[in-house]
Design a protein around this motif. Structure first.
Motif, mmCIF file in Angstrom:
data_model
loop_
_atom_site.group_PDB
_atom_site.id
_atom_site.type_symbol
_atom_site.label_atom_id
_atom_site.label_comp_id
_atom_site.label_asym_id
_atom_site.label_seq_id
_atom_site.Cartn_x
_atom_site.Cartn_y
_atom_site.Cartn_z
ATOM 1 N N SER A 143 0.941 -1.213 0.108
ATOM 2 C CA SER A 143 0.010 0.250 -0.041
ATOM 3 C C SER A 143 0.829 1.155 -0.066
ATOM 4 C CB SER A 143 -0.883 0.111 1.214
ATOM 5 O OG SER A 143 -0.361 0.360 2.289
ATOM 6 N N LEU A 144 0.358 2.428 -0.432
ATOM 7 C CA LEU A 144 0.905 3.506 -0.616
ATOM 8 C C LEU A 144 0.074 4.732 -0.326
ATOM 9 C CD1 LEU A 144 3.427 5.428 -1.060
ATOM 10 C CD2 LEU A 144 2.835 5.220 -3.418
ATOM 11 N N ASP A 145 0.164 5.608 0.823
ATOM 12 C CA ASP A 145 -0.675 6.672 0.586
ATOM 13 C C ASP A 145 -0.158 8.039 0.239
ATOM 14 O OD1 ASP A 145 -3.112 8.359 1.331
ATOM 15 O OD2 ASP A 145 -2.517 8.152 3.520
ATOM 16 N N LYS A 146 0.414 8.166 -1.005
ATOM 17 C CA LYS A 146 1.076 9.328 -1.367
ATOM 18 C C LYS A 146 0.568 9.466 -2.739
ATOM 19 C CE LYS A 146 5.548 11.476 -1.222
ATOM 20 N NZ LYS A 146 6.372 11.784 -0.089
ATOM 21 N N ASN A 147 0.614 10.753 -3.091
ATOM 22 C CA ASN A 147 0.457 11.195 -4.668
ATOM 23 C C ASN A 147 1.844 11.284 -5.127
ATOM 24 O OD1 ASN A 147 -0.023 11.927 -7.402
ATOM 25 N ND2 ASN A 147 -1.400 13.358 -6.413
ATOM 26 N N LEU A 148 1.927 10.404 -6.384
ATOM 27 C CA LEU A 148 3.538 10.528 -6.984
ATOM 28 C C LEU A 148 3.416 10.923 -8.336
ATOM 29 C CD1 LEU A 148 4.746 6.679 -6.035
ATOM 30 C CD2 LEU A 148 5.328 8.953 -4.737
ATOM 31 N N GLU A 149 2.542 11.929 -8.432
ATOM 32 C CA GLU A 149 2.412 12.596 -9.769
ATOM 33 C C GLU A 149 3.550 13.459 -10.095
ATOM 34 O OE1 GLU A 149 -0.437 15.565 -12.306
ATOM 35 O OE2 GLU A 149 -1.311 15.044 -10.414
ATOM 36 N N GLY A 150 4.328 13.109 -11.313
ATOM 37 C CA GLY A 150 5.381 13.665 -11.803
ATOM 38 C C GLY A 150 6.811 13.226 -11.277
ATOM 39 N N LYS A 151 6.547 12.102 -10.299
ATOM 40 C CA LYS A 151 7.798 11.594 -9.512
ATOM 41 C C LYS A 151 8.323 10.374 -10.062
ATOM 42 C CE LYS A 151 7.410 14.865 -6.748
ATOM 43 N NZ LYS A 151 8.481 15.909 -6.455
ATOM 44 N N SER A 152 9.559 9.790 -9.904
ATOM 45 C CA SER A 152 10.082 8.842 -10.421
ATOM 46 C C SER A 152 10.784 7.827 -9.146
ATOM 47 C CB SER A 152 11.447 9.017 -11.397
ATOM 48 O OG SER A 152 12.212 9.831 -10.864
ATOM 49 N N VAL A 153 10.644 6.617 -9.420
ATOM 50 C CA VAL A 153 10.917 5.650 -8.406
ATOM 51 C C VAL A 153 11.872 4.625 -8.852
ATOM 52 C CG1 VAL A 153 10.035 3.821 -6.616
ATOM 53 C CG2 VAL A 153 8.730 5.928 -7.006
ATOM 54 N N LEU A 154 12.732 4.355 -8.009
ATOM 55 C CA LEU A 154 13.815 3.058 -8.391
ATOM 56 C C LEU A 154 13.488 2.082 -7.325
ATOM 57 C CD1 LEU A 154 16.232 1.627 -9.917
ATOM 58 C CD2 LEU A 154 17.936 2.742 -8.224
ATOM 59 N N ILE A 155 13.102 0.870 -7.634
ATOM 60 C CA ILE A 155 12.858 -0.251 -6.727
ATOM 61 C C ILE A 155 13.970 -1.136 -6.740
ATOM 62 C CG2 ILE A 155 11.687 -2.524 -6.522
ATOM 63 C CD1 ILE A 155 9.291 -1.148 -8.218
ATOM 64 N N GLU A 174 1.702 2.937 -9.731
ATOM 65 C CA GLU A 174 0.620 3.519 -10.873
ATOM 66 C C GLU A 174 -0.538 4.013 -10.441
ATOM 67 O OE1 GLU A 174 2.358 0.939 -14.641
ATOM 68 O OE2 GLU A 174 0.478 0.275 -13.809
ATOM 69 N N GLU A 175 -1.027 3.291 -9.522
ATOM 70 C CA GLU A 175 -2.229 3.896 -8.704
ATOM 71 C C GLU A 175 -2.086 5.156 -8.079
ATOM 72 O OE1 GLU A 175 -3.451 0.795 -6.254
ATOM 73 O OE2 GLU A 175 -4.171 -0.689 -7.921
ATOM 74 N N ALA A 176 -0.659 5.504 -7.783
ATOM 75 C CA ALA A 176 -0.520 6.812 -7.169
ATOM 76 C C ALA A 176 0.277 7.553 -8.122
ATOM 77 C CB ALA A 176 0.612 6.467 -6.082
ATOM 78 N N ASN A 177 -0.014 7.407 -9.278
ATOM 79 C CA ASN A 177 0.133 8.281 -10.502
ATOM 80 C C ASN A 177 1.874 8.677 -10.689
ATOM 81 O OD1 ASN A 177 -2.748 8.955 -10.922
ATOM 82 N ND2 ASN A 177 -2.209 9.910 -9.003
ATOM 83 N N VAL A 178 2.705 7.380 -10.453
ATOM 84 C CA VAL A 178 3.989 7.466 -10.630
ATOM 85 C C VAL A 178 4.278 7.800 -12.006
ATOM 86 C CG1 VAL A 178 4.587 5.119 -11.041
ATOM 87 C CG2 VAL A 178 6.188 6.395 -10.080
ATOM 88 N N LYS A 179 5.500 8.749 -12.250
ATOM 89 C CA LYS A 179 5.765 9.079 -13.713
ATOM 90 C C LYS A 179 6.607 7.885 -14.327
ATOM 91 C CE LYS A 179 8.335 12.539 -16.284
ATOM 92 N NZ LYS A 179 9.403 13.520 -15.928
#
Length: 192
Positions: A143-155, A174-179
């Protein structure tokens, strides 16, 4: 003793047992990078670290990931996301094996941890399951409770086999709008 250390805290004989593959393949729509092939030697290293609590191995793995990430420019993201373990696993193992690896270099790079991302479901160990059961096992595990619009993530993870862990994590991102998402693993069971 130091004269026997070749690279990453390993002697030359051990280092030569690593099977460097430098894999880059698509996982869903995102690039996944695997540094080594998951051969018997690497399997033993991971097993000693995760299951026999040889936590000093985290430094070996940390140097591998850090050097590779710098070389491939993978740290040009907003967030680092070490694949999280469930609370049950953390209690049993006694440490967060991926976070311990990334803690060693997080202060040297620009991105910060995506601490809001959590594993909320105790799941069975993926290595104990078949391919179909692996996917079902991870459904709604994160789960993630944060908006990631315009953000990038390295798993970052230790191993990729079916890719189900990363794919389930990506679904939540993706549900959090990751770029953008990238995945970096120490080892893969496949060669590209």
């Amino acid at each position: 003793m130091d004269e026997y250390i070749y690279k990453y805290g390993l002697c030359r004989d051990c280092y030569d047992k690593l099977d460097y593959v430098d894999n880059n393949f698509l996982l869903g729509d995102y690039n996944c990078y695997a540094i080594y092939f998951y051969n018997e030697f690497f399997k033993r290293l991971i097993g000693l670290y995760k299951f026999e609590r040889k936590t000093e191995y985290s430094r070996i793995f940390s140097k591998m990931i850090y050097d590779y990430g710098i070389e491939k420019k993978l740290f040009d993201v907003d967030y680092i996301l070490p694949a999280p373990s469930s609370n049950k696993t953390l209690i049993h193992r006694g440490f967060d094996h991926i976070r311990m690896i990334t803690d060693d270099f997080i202060g040297k790079i620009s991105p910060v941890y995506l601490d809001e991302f959590k594993k909320v479901k105790d799941t069975k160990a993926q290595h104990d399951l078949g391919k179909e059961d692996r996917a079902k096992n991870l459904t709604d595990a994160f789960s993630l409770d944060k908006n990631l619009e315009g953000k990038s993530v390295l798993i970052i993870d230790d191993l990729i086999t079916t890719g189900n862990t990363s794919l389930e994590m990506i679904k939540v991102l993706e549900e959090a709008n990751v770029k953008e998402v990238k995945i970096l693993v120490l080892a893969s069971e496949r060669r590209v």
